[in-house]
Write a protein that holds these residues in place. Sequence first.
Motif, mmCIF file in Angstrom:
data_model
loop_
_atom_site.group_PDB
_atom_site.id
_atom_site.type_symbol
_atom_site.label_atom_id
_atom_site.label_comp_id
_atom_site.label_asym_id
_atom_site.label_seq_id
_atom_site.Cartn_x
_atom_site.Cartn_y
_atom_site.Cartn_z
ATOM 1 N N ARG A 51 0.814 -1.215 0.000
ATOM 2 C CA ARG A 51 0.000 0.000 0.000
ATOM 3 C C ARG A 51 0.848 1.266 0.000
ATOM 4 N N GLY A 52 2.159 1.102 0.028
ATOM 5 C CA GLY A 52 3.035 2.264 0.032
ATOM 6 C C GLY A 52 3.044 3.009 1.350
ATOM 7 N N ILE A 53 2.783 2.289 2.446
ATOM 8 C CA ILE A 53 2.784 2.915 3.762
ATOM 9 C C ILE A 53 3.798 2.210 4.653
ATOM 10 N N LYS A 54 4.005 2.741 5.848
ATOM 11 C CA LYS A 54 4.959 2.151 6.781
ATOM 12 C C LYS A 54 4.234 1.508 7.960
ATOM 13 N N LEU A 55 4.980 0.660 8.656
ATOM 14 C CA LEU A 55 4.429 -0.081 9.787
ATOM 15 C C LEU A 55 3.857 0.845 10.850
ATOM 16 N N CYS A 56 4.465 2.007 11.032
ATOM 17 C CA CYS A 56 3.994 2.938 12.063
ATOM 18 C C CYS A 56 2.532 3.307 11.862
ATOM 19 N N ALA A 57 2.106 3.395 10.608
ATOM 20 C CA ALA A 57 0.719 3.765 10.325
ATOM 21 C C ALA A 57 -0.244 2.666 10.751
ATOM 22 N N ALA A 58 0.147 1.414 10.540
ATOM 23 C CA ALA A 58 -0.708 0.295 10.952
ATOM 24 C C ALA A 58 -0.810 0.225 12.474
ATOM 25 N N VAL A 94 1.272 11.008 17.391
ATOM 26 C CA VAL A 94 2.600 11.616 17.259
ATOM 27 C C VAL A 94 3.530 10.593 16.621
ATOM 28 N N THR A 95 4.157 10.978 15.526
ATOM 29 C CA THR A 95 5.115 10.103 14.842
ATOM 30 C C THR A 95 6.510 10.680 15.008
ATOM 31 N N LEU A 96 7.400 9.896 15.588
ATOM 32 C CA LEU A 96 8.772 10.330 15.840
ATOM 33 C C LEU A 96 9.658 10.001 14.644
ATOM 34 N N ILE A 97 10.469 10.973 14.249
ATOM 35 C CA ILE A 97 11.329 10.850 13.072
ATOM 36 C C ILE A 97 12.787 10.926 13.503
ATOM 37 N N ASP A 98 13.567 9.938 13.127
ATOM 38 C CA ASP A 98 15.006 9.951 13.400
ATOM 39 C C ASP A 98 15.670 10.879 12.384
ATOM 40 N N CYS A 99 16.221 11.981 12.866
ATOM 41 C CA CYS A 99 16.771 13.011 11.972
ATOM 42 C C CYS A 99 18.256 12.827 11.669
ATOM 43 N N ARG A 100 18.880 11.771 12.151
ATOM 44 C CA ARG A 100 20.324 11.609 11.958
ATOM 45 C C ARG A 100 20.716 11.657 10.479
ATOM 46 N N SER A 101 19.924 10.992 9.635
ATOM 47 C CA SER A 101 20.292 10.874 8.214
ATOM 48 C C SER A 101 20.080 12.161 7.434
ATOM 49 N N ILE A 102 19.342 13.126 8.005
ATOM 50 C CA ILE A 102 19.077 14.365 7.268
ATOM 51 C C ILE A 102 19.784 15.564 7.888
ATOM 52 N N LEU A 103 20.670 15.293 8.839
ATOM 53 C CA LEU A 103 21.467 16.367 9.416
ATOM 54 C C LEU A 103 22.702 16.629 8.554
ATOM 55 N N ASP A 104 23.341 17.737 8.774
ATOM 56 C CA ASP A 104 24.573 18.079 8.063
ATOM 57 C C ASP A 104 25.630 18.456 9.096
ATOM 58 N N PRO A 105 26.635 17.594 9.326
ATOM 59 C CA PRO A 105 26.898 16.337 8.612
ATOM 60 C C PRO A 105 25.953 15.218 9.051
ATOM 61 N N VAL A 106 25.828 14.226 8.179
ATOM 62 C CA VAL A 106 24.964 13.081 8.451
ATOM 63 C C VAL A 106 25.545 12.253 9.595
ATOM 64 N N LEU A 107 24.671 11.796 10.486
ATOM 65 C CA LEU A 107 25.090 10.941 11.592
ATOM 66 C C LEU A 107 24.595 9.518 11.348
ATOM 67 N N PHE A 134 0.680 11.965 7.725
ATOM 68 C CA PHE A 134 2.055 12.094 8.212
ATOM 69 C C PHE A 134 3.010 12.461 7.082
ATOM 70 N N ALA A 135 2.913 11.751 5.955
ATOM 71 C CA ALA A 135 3.835 11.987 4.838
ATOM 72 C C ALA A 135 3.681 13.402 4.284
ATOM 73 N N ASN A 136 2.453 13.878 4.186
ATOM 74 C CA ASN A 136 2.229 15.240 3.690
ATOM 75 C C ASN A 136 2.854 16.270 4.623
ATOM 76 N N ALA A 137 2.700 16.046 5.928
ATOM 77 C CA ALA A 137 3.286 16.973 6.901
ATOM 78 C C ALA A 137 4.808 16.934 6.846
#
Length: 219
Positions: free
Chosen positions: A14-21, A47-60, A95-98
């Motif tokens: 369905r193009g969704i993630k486990l968190c949505a289920a 509330v959906t928590l997002i790990d921001c490590r991969s989108i930081l500069d520098p990437v963690l 969630f994805a739109n936000a």
Amino acid sequence: MNHNLITDLGCKSRGIKLCAALAAAGLIAAYSSKKLPDHQREKYAVVTLIDCRSILDPVLSSYHIGFYHSAITNTHDISAEEQLWELANRCYTSFANAKNSNKHFSDMSDLNFLMCKAIENPTLTPSSSMRTALVSVFEDPIEDFSKIHQQLGIEDYVGCASAHGVGPSIAIFDTIRNGGLDCTCVYPSPLHSREQMQGLIDDMRRILVDACNQLGSES
């Protein structure tokens, strides 16, 4: 619970993630626990928590120690007719739109300010406890480090963070372990009783299992 059914047949198809289920199961379980008239709708927040490590500069890397999560809050109107996968689609789309609108960054300062004020002034919220949402979930399952821990002699573990007086009614920490979905659920006590939350979690599990069994019979 076999994670292949829920993640592959249920979510990926369905193009969704486990968190949505997981969030959808929590919303349906909470609504049904109130035994409301069929025509009545209820509004709940996720509330959906997002790990921001991969989108930081520098990437963690994911191994970098620290709390690098941001959050997105979405509200949903729930009725007695809700079906798991339809609701999961709605949850993930919101969630994805936000996230695509960078809400996890643009709203960060406002959310931090409100949470700090609630922590500093607990008497301003009912029962000295402000519930930010019904349920909180992670965008992606927590990485399973069980092999590393086994080498260290650790059989099992759980890790979570909480803020006094502020948070969801139930926080779900999910991972895929030994081929199955493994969830740790945390709730505020004595605001909610163990009996109350156990009933909610059991209902969530039943909803997910029934949905997976239906997928298995259709495949």
